[in-house]
Scaffold this motif. Structure first.
Motif, PDB file in Angstrom:
ATOM      1  N   GLU A  29      40.324  33.543  42.780  1.00 53.02           N
ATOM      2  CA  GLU A  29      41.408  33.277  43.737  1.00 53.02           C
ATOM      3  C   GLU A  29      42.764  33.269  43.062  1.00 53.02           C
ATOM      4  OE1 GLU A  29      40.334  29.743  45.874  1.00 53.02           O
ATOM      5  OE2 GLU A  29      38.619  30.732  46.824  1.00 53.02           O
ATOM      6  N   LYS A  64      40.110  38.186  41.976  1.00 48.48           N
ATOM      7  CA  LYS A  64      39.880  37.848  43.386  1.00 48.48           C
ATOM      8  C   LYS A  64      38.876  36.714  43.525  1.00 48.48           C
ATOM      9  CE  LYS A  64      41.158  42.303  45.260  1.00 48.48           C
ATOM     10  NZ  LYS A  64      40.692  43.595  45.770  1.00 48.48           N
ATOM     11  N   ILE A  65      37.796  36.773  42.735  1.00 47.04           N
ATOM     12  CA  ILE A  65      36.786  35.722  42.764  1.00 47.04           C
ATOM     13  C   ILE A  65      37.403  34.391  42.335  1.00 47.04           C
ATOM     14  CG2 ILE A  65      34.685  34.888  41.620  1.00 47.04           C
ATOM     15  CD1 ILE A  65      33.773  37.862  41.562  1.00 47.04           C
ATOM     16  N   GLU A  94      40.216  43.081  38.172  1.00 52.36           N
ATOM     17  CA  GLU A  94      40.773  42.825  39.493  1.00 52.36           C
ATOM     18  C   GLU A  94      39.766  42.059  40.366  1.00 52.36           C
ATOM     19  OE1 GLU A  94      41.686  46.372  41.830  1.00 52.36           O
ATOM     20  OE2 GLU A  94      43.697  45.537  42.103  1.00 52.36           O
ATOM     21  N   GLN A  95      38.489  42.445  40.287  1.00 51.53           N
ATOM     22  CA  GLN A  95      37.444  41.754  41.027  1.00 51.53           C
ATOM     23  C   GLN A  95      37.333  40.297  40.570  1.00 51.53           C
ATOM     24  OE1 GLN A  95      33.553  43.415  40.386  1.00 51.53           O
ATOM     25  NE2 GLN A  95      32.583  42.114  41.914  1.00 51.53           N
ATOM     26  N   LEU A  96      37.370  40.065  39.266  1.00 51.15           N
ATOM     27  CA  LEU A  96      37.305  38.715  38.730  1.00 51.15           C
ATOM     28  C   LEU A  96      38.479  37.874  39.218  1.00 51.15           C
ATOM     29  CD1 LEU A  96      36.107  36.545  36.863  1.00 51.15           C
ATOM     30  CD2 LEU A  96      37.435  37.584  35.002  1.00 51.15           C
ATOM     31  N   ALA A 125      39.252  47.601  37.278  1.00 50.37           N
ATOM     32  CA  ALA A 125      38.636  47.240  38.557  1.00 50.37           C
ATOM     33  C   ALA A 125      37.804  45.966  38.417  1.00 50.37           C
ATOM     34  CB  ALA A 125      37.770  48.391  39.066  1.00 50.37           C
ATOM     35  N   GLN A 126      37.080  45.833  37.305  1.00 49.17           N
ATOM     36  CA  GLN A 126      36.295  44.621  37.079  1.00 49.17           C
ATOM     37  C   GLN A 126      37.215  43.415  36.913  1.00 49.17           C
ATOM     38  OE1 GLN A 126      33.421  44.768  33.896  1.00 49.17           O
ATOM     39  NE2 GLN A 126      33.007  42.581  34.036  1.00 49.17           N
TER      40      GLN A 126
END
Length: 182
Positions: A178, A175-176, A171-173, A168-169
């Motif tokens: 892009e 997204k940040i 995946e978040q990175l 999850a972390q």
């Protein structure tokens, strides 16, 4: 004296990357299996492991005189002779060519991102391979470049809570940053 033939391809090799935020053991197995499947389909495949401790020498019962770090040195210092050096360093397992993994992963850590970019471009456009399968870790400065340049990225994650949290972390990175995960 050795000479090298430049083999500029019209279409680059397909870059397929395997990564696991939780350093799942199955990552290397999955990457090698994919390389084998592509090879069985008649494709010319190069497998590259960035794993810090691949265990290849022990698992395969071989001893490497040169490895990925020697290849990178040549890629950076003598790119005109790189394909010749690739022929001398690579090994073959079940019709899949591979570069012997680095004995000391710290040697790969010190290679700058732009140097990884240059080497990857040479491999993608001049090596004659149809597929390059990379068993990636974040231990190389070119980590994000490999992800961005990949035609396919396969993420492996175990089902336990810690692994899911790490994924999850990651995946978040992405997204940040892009990064398109489509």
């Amino acid at each position: 004296e050795c000479t090298s033939v430049e083999n500029k391809c019209r279409t680059p090799a397909r870059l397929v990357t395997f990564y696991s935020p939780d350093r799942h053991r199955a990552q290397s197995v999955a990457a090698l299996t994919a390389a084998q499947i592509y090879s069985d389909m008649g494709r010319k495949v190069l497998y590259i492991s960035m794993q810090p401790f691949s265990g290849f020498e022990k698992l395969l019962g071989v001893r490497y005189e040169s490895d990925m770090t020697d290849f990178m040195y040549f890629a950076l210092k003598r790119p005109d002779k790189l394909m010749y050096k690739l022929e001398g360093i690579k090994r073959t397992m079940h019709n899949v060519d591979y570069l012997p993994p680095a004995l000391d992963f710290a040697d790969l850590v010190h290679i700058a991102e732009d140097e990884w970019k240059r080497c990857l471009d040479i491999l993608l456009y001049n090596s004659g391979y149809s597929d390059i399968v990379v068993d990636l870790t974040e231990s190389c400065e070119g980590f994000y470049h490999f992800l961005e340049r990949s035609d396919a990225v396969y993420l492996l994650c175990a089902e336990d809570a810690v692994s899911k949290a790490m994924y999850a972390q990651f995946e978040q990175l992405m997204k940040i940053r892009e990064f398109d995960a489509a």
